[in-house]
Enzyme design. Sequence first.
Site, PDB file in Angstrom:
ATOM      1  N   LYS A   1       0.995  -1.026   0.038  1.00 34.45           N
ATOM      2  CA  LYS A   1       0.032   0.169  -0.010  1.00 34.45           C
ATOM      3  C   LYS A   1       0.939   1.296   0.253  1.00 34.45           C
ATOM      4  O   LYS A   1       2.264   1.182   0.474  1.00 34.45           O
ATOM      5  CB  LYS A   1      -0.905   0.095   1.187  1.00 34.45           C
ATOM      6  CG  LYS A   1      -0.311   0.240   2.536  1.00 34.45           C
ATOM      7  CD  LYS A   1      -1.186   0.662   3.639  1.00 34.45           C
ATOM      8  CE  LYS A   1      -1.371   2.029   3.905  1.00 34.45           C
ATOM      9  NZ  LYS A   1      -0.073   2.603   4.943  1.00 34.45           N
TER      10      LYS A   1
ATOM     11  N   ASP B   1      -3.813   7.020   5.090  1.00 31.88           N
ATOM     12  CA  ASP B   1      -2.680   5.991   5.702  1.00 31.88           C
ATOM     13  C   ASP B   1      -3.223   4.817   6.459  1.00 31.88           C
ATOM     14  O   ASP B   1      -2.746   3.774   6.159  1.00 31.88           O
ATOM     15  CB  ASP B   1      -1.899   7.033   6.439  1.00 31.88           C
ATOM     16  CG  ASP B   1      -0.460   6.088   7.001  1.00 31.88           C
ATOM     17  OD1 ASP B   1       0.190   5.719   6.165  1.00 31.88           O
ATOM     18  OD2 ASP B   1       0.020   6.100   8.112  1.00 31.88           O
TER      19      ASP B   1
ATOM     20  N   HIS C   1      -6.286  -0.199   6.026  1.00 35.86           N
ATOM     21  CA  HIS C   1      -6.217  -1.147   7.231  1.00 35.86           C
ATOM     22  C   HIS C   1      -7.418  -1.021   8.077  1.00 35.86           C
ATOM     23  O   HIS C   1      -8.227  -2.207   8.396  1.00 35.86           O
ATOM     24  CB  HIS C   1      -5.064  -0.760   8.215  1.00 35.86           C
ATOM     25  CG  HIS C   1      -3.808  -0.650   7.890  1.00 35.86           C
ATOM     26  ND1 HIS C   1      -3.528  -1.398   6.784  1.00 35.86           N
ATOM     27  CD2 HIS C   1      -2.695   0.329   8.108  1.00 35.86           C
ATOM     28  CE1 HIS C   1      -2.140  -1.225   6.659  1.00 35.86           C
ATOM     29  NE2 HIS C   1      -1.614  -0.128   7.245  1.00 35.86           N
TER      30      HIS C   1
ATOM     31  N   LYS D   1      -1.980   9.908  15.090  1.00 38.08           N
ATOM     32  CA  LYS D   1      -0.618   9.765  15.306  1.00 38.08           C
ATOM     33  C   LYS D   1      -0.554  10.619  16.689  1.00 38.08           C
ATOM     34  O   LYS D   1      -1.357  11.459  16.861  1.00 38.08           O
ATOM     35  CB  LYS D   1       0.274  10.525  14.406  1.00 38.08           C
ATOM     36  CG  LYS D   1       0.307   9.665  13.054  1.00 38.08           C
ATOM     37  CD  LYS D   1       1.424   8.464  12.839  1.00 38.08           C
ATOM     38  CE  LYS D   1       1.294   8.007  11.518  1.00 38.08           C
ATOM     39  NZ  LYS D   1       1.998   6.430  11.807  1.00 38.08           N
TER      40      LYS D   1
HETATM   41  C1  BG6 Z   1       1.232   1.548   8.143  1.00 37.57           C
HETATM   42  C2  BG6 Z   1       1.216   3.227   7.983  1.00 37.57           C
HETATM   43  O1  BG6 Z   1       0.920   1.202   6.876  1.00 37.57           O
HETATM   44  O2  BG6 Z   1       0.922   1.081   9.341  1.00 37.57           O
HETATM   45  C3  BG6 Z   1       1.877   3.743   9.250  1.00 37.57           C
HETATM   46  O3  BG6 Z   1       1.831   3.662   6.918  1.00 37.57           O
HETATM   47  C4  BG6 Z   1       1.508   3.208  10.520  1.00 37.57           C
HETATM   48  O4  BG6 Z   1       1.843   5.173   9.235  1.00 37.57           O
HETATM   49  C5  BG6 Z   1       1.516   1.559  10.403  1.00 37.57           C
HETATM   50  O5  BG6 Z   1       2.282   3.453  11.409  1.00 37.57           O
HETATM   51  C6  BG6 Z   1       0.963   0.787  11.638  1.00 37.57           C
HETATM   52  O6  BG6 Z   1       1.051  -0.514  11.789  1.00 37.57           O
HETATM   53  P1  BG6 Z   1       1.041  -1.260  12.977  1.00 37.57           P
HETATM   54  O7  BG6 Z   1       1.289  -2.750  12.542  1.00 37.57           O
HETATM   55  O8  BG6 Z   1       2.439  -0.597  13.738  1.00 37.57           O
HETATM   56  O9  BG6 Z   1      -0.104  -0.991  13.517  1.00 37.57           O
END
Ligand code: BG6
Length: 512
Positions: free
Chosen positions: A168, A255, A260, A360
């Site tokens: 992605k 993002d 997700h 964030k």
């Molecule tokens: C990524 C994003 O896809 O997922 C990031 O680009 C984010 O910004 C990350 O920090 C979070 O993933 P995880 O597995 O740490 O929750």
Amino acid sequence: MTAANPFHDPVRFERRVPPCTLVIFGANGDLTKRKLVPALFRLAYDRRLPAGLSVIGNSRTAMSDDDFREKMRESTQKFLEDTPFDENLWRDFAAGLFYVAGDMNDPACYNAIRAKLGELETSRQTGGNALFYLSTQPSHYAAAIAGIGAAGMAQAEDGRWRRIIVEKPFGHDLDSARELEQEIHKVFREDDVYRIDHYLGKETVQNILAFRFANGIFEPLWNRRYVNHVQITAAESIGVEGRGSYYQEAGALRDMIQNHLLQVMATVTMEPPAVFEPTAVRNERAKLLQSIHIMKPDEVEANTVPGQYGEGRVGGQTLPGFRQEEGVSADAQTDTYAAITFFVDNWRWAGVPFYVRSGKRLAKRVTDIAIQFNTAPHAIFSSQSADTAPFAGPNLLVLRVQPEEGISLRFLSKLPGSGMKLRPVSMDFKYGSSFGVRSPAAYETLLLDALTGDATLYTRQDMVEASWQAVQPILNVWQNRKFDFPNYAAGSWGPKASDDMLARRGHVWRTP
Ligand code: BG6
């Protein structure tokens, strides 16, 4: 019972990876160092990889094979987390790492990779199979796909395979996602394309399917008659970690939510597939994503909240605001926080709000899904009113994705002693204590799946487009507005407007 059902089919968990070569474009990047190579090494540690498995790393930086091995060794040691770093195993593993420097816009780069693939086929018996991994900046995707195609590496001869994993973001909006799709399909067959969304590979996200479809007691409650609303939270305490210039263009909605969290929401809300096999599972996910209500411009105002963090104090330390981060402009309009109220237009979920938020620099790192059930229809105990509980009602099911993986169910119980006083209590399942084994990281699961040709946990173009369709009206409205940012302090739980959005429906964000 069909043999394809994973809960009765140990074979899915004992798949053997055939000999092959993994070609990583962007081998000098963060993802390769932090996730991909550590994940491969853990798979090697678990004896899941064939002896000759090889990796060809590519980036523009000039490096010898040994330089590349040394770089990977340093980062693997650093990011391996809970697996011991075994020197002997590393030596064997590193012997399969190779490096080809080259510019992705230069045909010579692909010819060099093709030559290396041929060489490894003989020297390491890789069987002529190859998995390409696009881990570069998305602006290079089209060139890489075309380059692989022009060098004749996308099509395999009889009995061999060629696949591609695309990271992605899949485009920047709906139109660019469609353009990327066309580029991919000029070169690869759809069956050979693996679009990765690493949240789908997380154990706890996969467990949502087991929880829902291997148990009989929850599914009858899993609908608008019993569920009051759902909250999906993916809070991060970190800032943009040196990715300011990428993040400035992306923002939290693109993002995290477009991919997700909508995939997580689809996993929670999709219909049960008839069998557990890739097409059936992906069809149900896709159907759900296609049922998300597409907001009209006037609905965007009431159902979405963008946020951006300003300076804040955490643990006695002052953290900079987003606009002070490296690579970010002083008047950036980027959303580092987004909270959206989604609805699903189908019989099961009509009218149930799904509050989805991600940001964030929030108060802590936590990802979970909270399913709030309706209160009992008639309260016979004087203390059984909605406000005895800290959250809107007594029965709450929380699926904890990270960091304390588990599931808990809250209900009201009698307080010991005379009289009928009630208090919320909870039944808890914790992954760590229940199984006592390490859960594989998402990238381990997903790499293993792609190497064995299992696309169940990979997203598909129809899902990608449906998710863009759901967020595009929000992006359209947001990009024409000038927000009064920053509107939350680093280390807090986000903007007040987000609380107000829930309050309008009589709901409150849970503090995880
Ligand atoms: C990524 C994003 O896809 O997922 C990031 O680009 C984010 O910004 C990350 O920090 C979070 O993933 P995880 O597995 O740490 O929750």
